[in-house]
Design a protein around this motif. Structure first.
Motif, PDB file in Angstrom:
ATOM      1  N   PHE A  30       0.855  -1.184   0.000  1.00  9.90           N
ATOM      2  CA  PHE A  30       0.000   0.000   0.000  1.00  9.90           C
ATOM      3  C   PHE A  30       0.897   1.242   0.000  1.00  9.90           C
ATOM      4  CE2 PHE A  30      -2.179  -3.258   2.560  1.00  9.90           C
ATOM      5  CZ  PHE A  30      -3.345  -3.425   1.809  1.00  9.90           C
ATOM      6  N   THR A  32       0.642   5.436   0.747  1.00  6.18           N
ATOM      7  CA  THR A  32      -0.192   6.540   1.204  1.00  6.18           C
ATOM      8  C   THR A  32       0.216   7.833   0.503  1.00  6.18           C
ATOM      9  OG1 THR A  32       1.255   7.184   3.060  1.00  6.18           O
ATOM     10  CG2 THR A  32      -0.324   5.412   3.458  1.00  6.18           C
ATOM     11  N   ALA A  68      -2.604  -0.886  -3.758  1.00  3.31           N
ATOM     12  CA  ALA A  68      -3.594   0.159  -3.507  1.00  3.31           C
ATOM     13  C   ALA A  68      -2.900   1.423  -3.056  1.00  3.31           C
ATOM     14  CB  ALA A  68      -4.611  -0.287  -2.449  1.00  3.31           C
ATOM     15  N   LEU A  70      -3.697   4.642  -0.746  1.00  9.96           N
ATOM     16  CA  LEU A  70      -4.584   5.175   0.279  1.00  9.96           C
ATOM     17  C   LEU A  70      -4.392   6.684   0.289  1.00  9.96           C
ATOM     18  CD1 LEU A  70      -3.851   2.530   3.076  1.00  9.96           C
ATOM     19  CD2 LEU A  70      -5.556   2.434   1.225  1.00  9.96           C
ATOM     20  N   SER A  72      -5.536  10.259   1.348  1.00 11.31           N
ATOM     21  CA  SER A  72      -6.348  10.969   2.335  1.00 11.31           C
ATOM     22  C   SER A  72      -7.143  12.103   1.693  1.00 11.31           C
ATOM     23  CB  SER A  72      -5.466  11.510   3.461  1.00 11.31           C
ATOM     24  OG  SER A  72      -4.582  12.508   2.980  1.00 11.31           O
ATOM     25  N   VAL A  95      -8.104   4.289  -2.893  1.00  9.72           N
ATOM     26  CA  VAL A  95      -9.113   4.468  -1.859  1.00  9.72           C
ATOM     27  C   VAL A  95      -8.974   5.890  -1.327  1.00  9.72           C
ATOM     28  CG1 VAL A  95     -10.088   3.600   0.287  1.00  9.72           C
ATOM     29  CG2 VAL A  95      -8.926   2.021  -1.281  1.00  9.72           C
ATOM     30  N   THR A  96     -10.055   6.665  -1.365  1.00 12.04           N
ATOM     31  CA  THR A  96      -9.970   8.070  -0.989  1.00 12.04           C
ATOM     32  C   THR A  96     -11.337   8.551  -0.501  1.00 12.04           C
ATOM     33  OG1 THR A  96      -9.189  10.250  -1.740  1.00 12.04           O
ATOM     34  CG2 THR A  96     -10.412   8.918  -3.345  1.00 12.04           C
ATOM     35  N   SER A 120     -16.006   1.275   5.015  1.00 11.82           N
ATOM     36  CA  SER A 120     -14.831   0.427   4.836  1.00 11.82           C
ATOM     37  C   SER A 120     -14.934  -0.344   3.536  1.00 11.82           C
ATOM     38  CB  SER A 120     -14.665  -0.541   6.012  1.00 11.82           C
ATOM     39  OG  SER A 120     -15.746  -1.448   6.082  1.00 11.82           O
ATOM     40  N   VAL A 133      -9.933  -1.836   5.005  1.00  7.95           N
ATOM     41  CA  VAL A 133      -9.537  -0.432   5.100  1.00  7.95           C
ATOM     42  C   VAL A 133     -10.764   0.369   5.506  1.00  7.95           C
ATOM     43  CG1 VAL A 133      -8.580   1.556   3.884  1.00  7.95           C
ATOM     44  CG2 VAL A 133      -7.778  -0.758   3.323  1.00  7.95           C
ATOM     45  N   ALA A 135     -12.272   4.121   6.705  1.00 10.45           N
ATOM     46  CA  ALA A 135     -11.994   5.556   6.719  1.00 10.45           C
ATOM     47  C   ALA A 135     -12.276   6.126   8.100  1.00 10.45           C
ATOM     48  CB  ALA A 135     -12.841   6.271   5.673  1.00 10.45           C
ATOM     49  N   PHE A 155      -7.106   6.420   7.619  1.00 12.43           N
ATOM     50  CA  PHE A 155      -7.353   5.021   7.293  1.00 12.43           C
ATOM     51  C   PHE A 155      -6.897   4.122   8.442  1.00 12.43           C
ATOM     52  CE2 PHE A 155      -6.481   7.177   3.244  1.00 12.43           C
ATOM     53  CZ  PHE A 155      -7.658   6.895   2.556  1.00 12.43           C
ATOM     54  N   LEU A 157      -6.197   0.144   9.037  1.00 12.55           N
ATOM     55  CA  LEU A 157      -5.977  -1.102   8.297  1.00 12.55           C
ATOM     56  C   LEU A 157      -6.018  -2.272   9.269  1.00 12.55           C
ATOM     57  CD1 LEU A 157      -4.930   1.080   6.317  1.00 12.55           C
ATOM     58  CD2 LEU A 157      -3.158  -0.539   5.618  1.00 12.55           C
TER      59      LEU A 157
END
Length: 275
Positions: A30, A32, A68, A70, A72, A95-96, A120, A133, A135, A155, A157
């Motif tokens: 992952f 970020t 993925a 992540l 923010s 994922v946001t 999630s 995941v 939020a 996030f 995890l």
């Protein structure tokens, strides 16, 4: 880069600079808030701006493919810059936030999952344990700043073999009641902390991320086994750096100071905690 892997319950983190962290666990990779641009001046909107003072420790090519991203939030250059946007095309899913997902889809990025705080998504892949995941809430500024600062999430995890709690990435936020509530409810092994007391000349004393005192109060509520600050320097809009966090944690009651774990040199993989 890919040679070191976490064992049961642990994760290997590689801090690239700013909010950008590679998280490797059980074969998952992952990333970020991808930021890969060189130093320079950036505008954040509404008359605000900042200068990036240091570049990333690794290039996108050195990071390689990830499962993925992540993200923010997508609308500030210290969390997603031009080369970071290009990197999104190299990942299987982003994922946001909900608004961020809509903007990225309109720009042709996909697939993208948009989450509101509390939502999630369960990520699955053959031969790996699923990772959930979730939020977590952020408020990227003072009360009533959402129309200006936009939507932001953190996030949490979780995977089945965790023994001491989730890996929590706070995202850019100040301390506020919804965040305090989540800190009390979560069982946290490691918190990846965004702080730095962001301010801009045009907004005067208003603060847009946690200062050191708020960071201590958040961690006192969450009681993580490890506190890993990552987004506290490297830009001119940070008004508090590592020294402020060191002082605040040293003065904190109990054993909170012993939980503070600064990443090694940017680009070096390291295990935050033993299982």
């Amino acid at each position: 880069m890919g040679g070191r892997r976490a064992h049961d319950g642990g994760a290997v983190l590689t801090h690239l600079g700013g909010p950008t962290v590679l998280v490797e666990v059980h074969g998952w990779r992952f990333l970020t808030d991808p930021t890969f641009d060189p130093p320079g001046r950036y505008a954040f909107g509404w008359g605000t701006g900042s200068r990036k003072r240091s570049g990333p420790a690794l290039t996108p090519g050195e990071v390689g493919a990830v499962d993925a991203v992540l993200l923010s939030h997508d609308h500030h250059a210290d969390n997603l810059d031009d080369l970071g946007r290009a990197f999104l095309e190299r990942t299987q899913v982003v994922v946001t936030t909900g608004p961020g997902a809509r903007r990225l889809r309109r720009a042709g990025t996909g697939p993208v999952v948009g989450l509101a705080p509390g939502d999630s998504v369960l990520l699955r892949a053959p031969g790996r344990p699923p990772v959930r995941v979730t939020a977590t809430p952020c408020r990227h500024g003072p009360r009533f700043s959402r129309p200006f600062a936009g939507a932001v999430v953190g996030f949490a995890l979780a995977w089945d073999t965790q023994r001491h709690g989730v890996l929590w990435i706070t995202g850019d936020t100040v301390l506020h009641p919804a965040l305090e509530r989540v800190a009390r409810e979560l069982v946290v092994d490691t918190v990846v902390l965004h702080a730095g007391a962001v301010r801009f000349p045009v907004t005067g004393p208003l603060r847009w991320t946690m200062d050191a005192g708020e960071a201590v109060r958040l961690c006192a509520l969450a009681r993580p086994r490890a506190v890993v600050p990552v987004h506290v320097e490297g830009w001119s809009h940070f008004t508090e750096g590592p020294e402020a966090l060191d002082r605040a944690f040293a003065a904190a009651p109990g054993d909170l100071a012993a939980r503070l774990r600064w990443p090694p040199a940017p680009g070096a993989p390291w295990r935050t905690m033993e299982p």
